[in-house]
Design an enzyme around this catalytic site. Structure first.
Site, PDB file in Angstrom:
ATOM      1  N   HIS A 189       2.342  -5.497 -10.428  1.00 14.87           N
ATOM      2  CA  HIS A 189       3.467  -4.712 -10.920  1.00 14.87           C
ATOM      3  C   HIS A 189       3.020  -4.074 -12.216  1.00 14.87           C
ATOM      4  O   HIS A 189       2.383  -4.739 -13.026  1.00 14.87           O
ATOM      5  CB  HIS A 189       4.605  -5.629 -11.360  1.00 14.87           C
ATOM      6  CG  HIS A 189       5.407  -6.185 -10.252  1.00 14.87           C
ATOM      7  ND1 HIS A 189       5.784  -5.461  -9.165  1.00 14.87           N
ATOM      8  CD2 HIS A 189       5.951  -7.402 -10.108  1.00 14.87           C
ATOM      9  CE1 HIS A 189       6.521  -6.234  -8.396  1.00 14.87           C
ATOM     10  NE2 HIS A 189       6.624  -7.415  -8.935  1.00 14.87           N
TER      11      HIS A 189
ATOM     12  N   ASP B 253       3.808  -0.987  -3.784  1.00 15.94           N
ATOM     13  CA  ASP B 253       3.660   0.026  -4.840  1.00 15.94           C
ATOM     14  C   ASP B 253       4.855   0.968  -4.919  1.00 15.94           C
ATOM     15  O   ASP B 253       4.711   2.128  -5.289  1.00 15.94           O
ATOM     16  CB  ASP B 253       2.382   0.860  -4.653  1.00 15.94           C
ATOM     17  CG  ASP B 253       1.162  -0.005  -4.474  1.00 15.94           C
ATOM     18  OD1 ASP B 253       1.014  -0.948  -5.260  1.00 15.94           O
ATOM     19  OD2 ASP B 253       0.376   0.239  -3.549  1.00 15.94           O
TER      20      ASP B 253
END
Ligand code: GDP
Length: 436
Positions: free
Chosen positions: A40, A12
């Site tokens: 993503h 992340d």
């Protein structure tokens, strides 16, 4: 030229944005490990898209998007993602190449992942229940189904029958599915044995869509390297989730390291010239596991979580709130080292703009000793952060487009991080959009 974009932390980090940015200039974008267990987030002219399995080059009409043999290929999720996140947004049909050697993540991998987390109860790993650990276990146990098998009826059915015999014994002997009382349709499925014919039909249902996309990825990539094409390797998660080098056992079941692309896509090790390691200006982690610089005060943590990313620090796949912490120089230096980082992209600097002073974790203190090195998991669990505070800049920096235009305190923060990790920071990101 082969470049890798990988995570230097717990995942992340904002790799999606950097990959999308560089994906626009690439001829080939390659996924080489992991599956639909992480996502993503990409924001560009088509809007906001959450990609889990598709390479980020799907928005670039010229790029070939490769799914390598190291990927956990969930066909159902792959085609749903292609339809919902790409084609339905008006993006032209992307060029896709799927390795004939990739293994298929089967519905029973998700079943086993879910049952194992239930069995572990309060000791659960916090899995996304995408089937990843059972998938990679099967692959190593030589019980996997490869994409090319889908085109061979007899081989496929026979293989599925063998696998089902073993797995059905595990379902009754370990998970006692025959003694469970399902309370919903979902539980009914969860507590059912594997029917090899049903699995056969499931796989065959993808055949027509799959056929034109399947090929020999290693040979394609070798050709591209010979022709001097721009190749981008897209890593998922981050260094500290690596099975061999991360915070085992709270890791993922594949290697998110750039070096693994040599295995997961068949790229020669010497061909990778650049390892862009994405590092976040603060820390976040999903699920259980060692996290030394975690902010323990819930109000302070919620403030950072709410401001993080473009929609707060909540999982792209599960929506779970992420644990948040201050920048951790010990973990990040280690994370960059095991990636073999040649340069760093520092993301989400804008998120810290609200802080007057910013704590940074410079060392760990464990067993009465301070250390600069990232220790073994059991020691990390005991470690306390040694924090230092650096001045904040206290103004919105999201409109800044040139490094020189950042306020002095923001530049000082970037340079502080650069010195702490010992790798040059060549990109600083101040917002979720491609141009920020
Ligand atoms: P990945 O798994 O590393 O690709 O991370 P994500 O795609 O989940 O990125 C996390 C979130 O951060 C997403 O919502 C991005 O849009 C957002 N993001 C990326 N870079 C930045 C940045 O520099 N600033 C802000 N505020 N958000 C960013």
């Amino acid at each position: 030229m082969v470049r890798a974009i990988v995570g230097g932390n717990w995942g992340d980090e904002g790799k999606g944005k950097i990959t999308d940015m560089l994906g626009a200039q690439s001829d080939v974008v390659v996924r080489f490990q992991g599956g639909a267990n992480a996502g993503h987030t990409i924001i560009n002219e088509y809007g906001r898209a959450a990609l889990h399995l598709l390479p980020s080059g799907v928005f670039n009409p010229h790029a070939v998007n490769v799914i390598g043999q190291g990927v956990a290929l969930d066909l159902d999720k792959l085609f749903r993602e292609l339809d919902d996140e790409v084609l339905s947004k008006g993006v032209p049909t992307p060029k896709l190449l799927i390795s004939d050697r990739a293994h298929v993540l089967m519905p029973y991998h998700i079943q086993f992942d879910t049952l194992e987390e239930m069995r572990l109860a309060d000791k659960a790993y916090g899995s996304t229940k995408s089937g990843i650990a059972p998938f990679y276990s099967d692959k190593v146990m030589k019980k996997g189904i490869q994409v090319c098998e889908i085109f061979h009826d007899d081989l496929l059915l026979e293989h599925l029958q063998e696998i089902a015999a073993l797995k059905n014994a595990q379902l009754t002997d370990i998970y006692h599915i025959d003694q469970r009382e399902p309370r919903s349709e979902a539980e009914k499925k969860l507590f059912s044995p594997i029917d090899p014919k049903e699995m056969f039909d499931y796989l065959v249902s993808f055949r027509d869509r799959l056929r034109p996309l399947v090929g020999d990825v290693a040979s394609f990539l070798h050709q591209c390297i010979r022709e001097g094409k721009q190749i981008l390797l897209e890593g998922q998660l981050g260094s500290l989730k690596d099975t061999d080098n991360g915070i085992y056992p709270m890791v993922t079941s594949s290697s998110p390291l750039a070096g693994f692309a040599c295995v997961g896509a068949g790229i020669p090790p010497y061909a990778i010239s650049d390892v862009i390691t994405v590092v976040k200006a603060y820390s976040s982690a999903v699920g259980a596991g060692a996290f030394v610089s975690e902010i323990l005060d819930p109000v302070q943590a919620e403030e950072l979580r709410r401001r993080g990313g473009d929609k707060g620090e909540y999982g792209a796949t599960t929506g779970r709130p992420r644990r948040v912490g201050w920048f951790d120089a010990v973990a990040t230096r280690y994370g960059c080292r095991i990636q073999g980082a040649t340069e760093v992209a520092l993301t989400k600097l804008d998120v810290l703009s609200y802080m007057k002073e910013i704590p940074v974790c410079t060392q760990y203190e464990a067993n009465g000793e301070k250390t600069d090195d990232f220790p073994f998991t059991a020691v990390i669990d005991e470690a306390k952060p040694v924090l230092t505070t650096v001045p904040g800049w206290g103004c919105d920096i999201s409109g800044v487009r040139k490094y020189e235009d950042l306020p002095q305190a923001a530049r000082d923060y970037v340079e502080y991080v650069e010195k702490a990790i010992g790798v040059h920071i060549s990109y600083v990101s101040v917002g979720a959009g491609r141009d920020e």
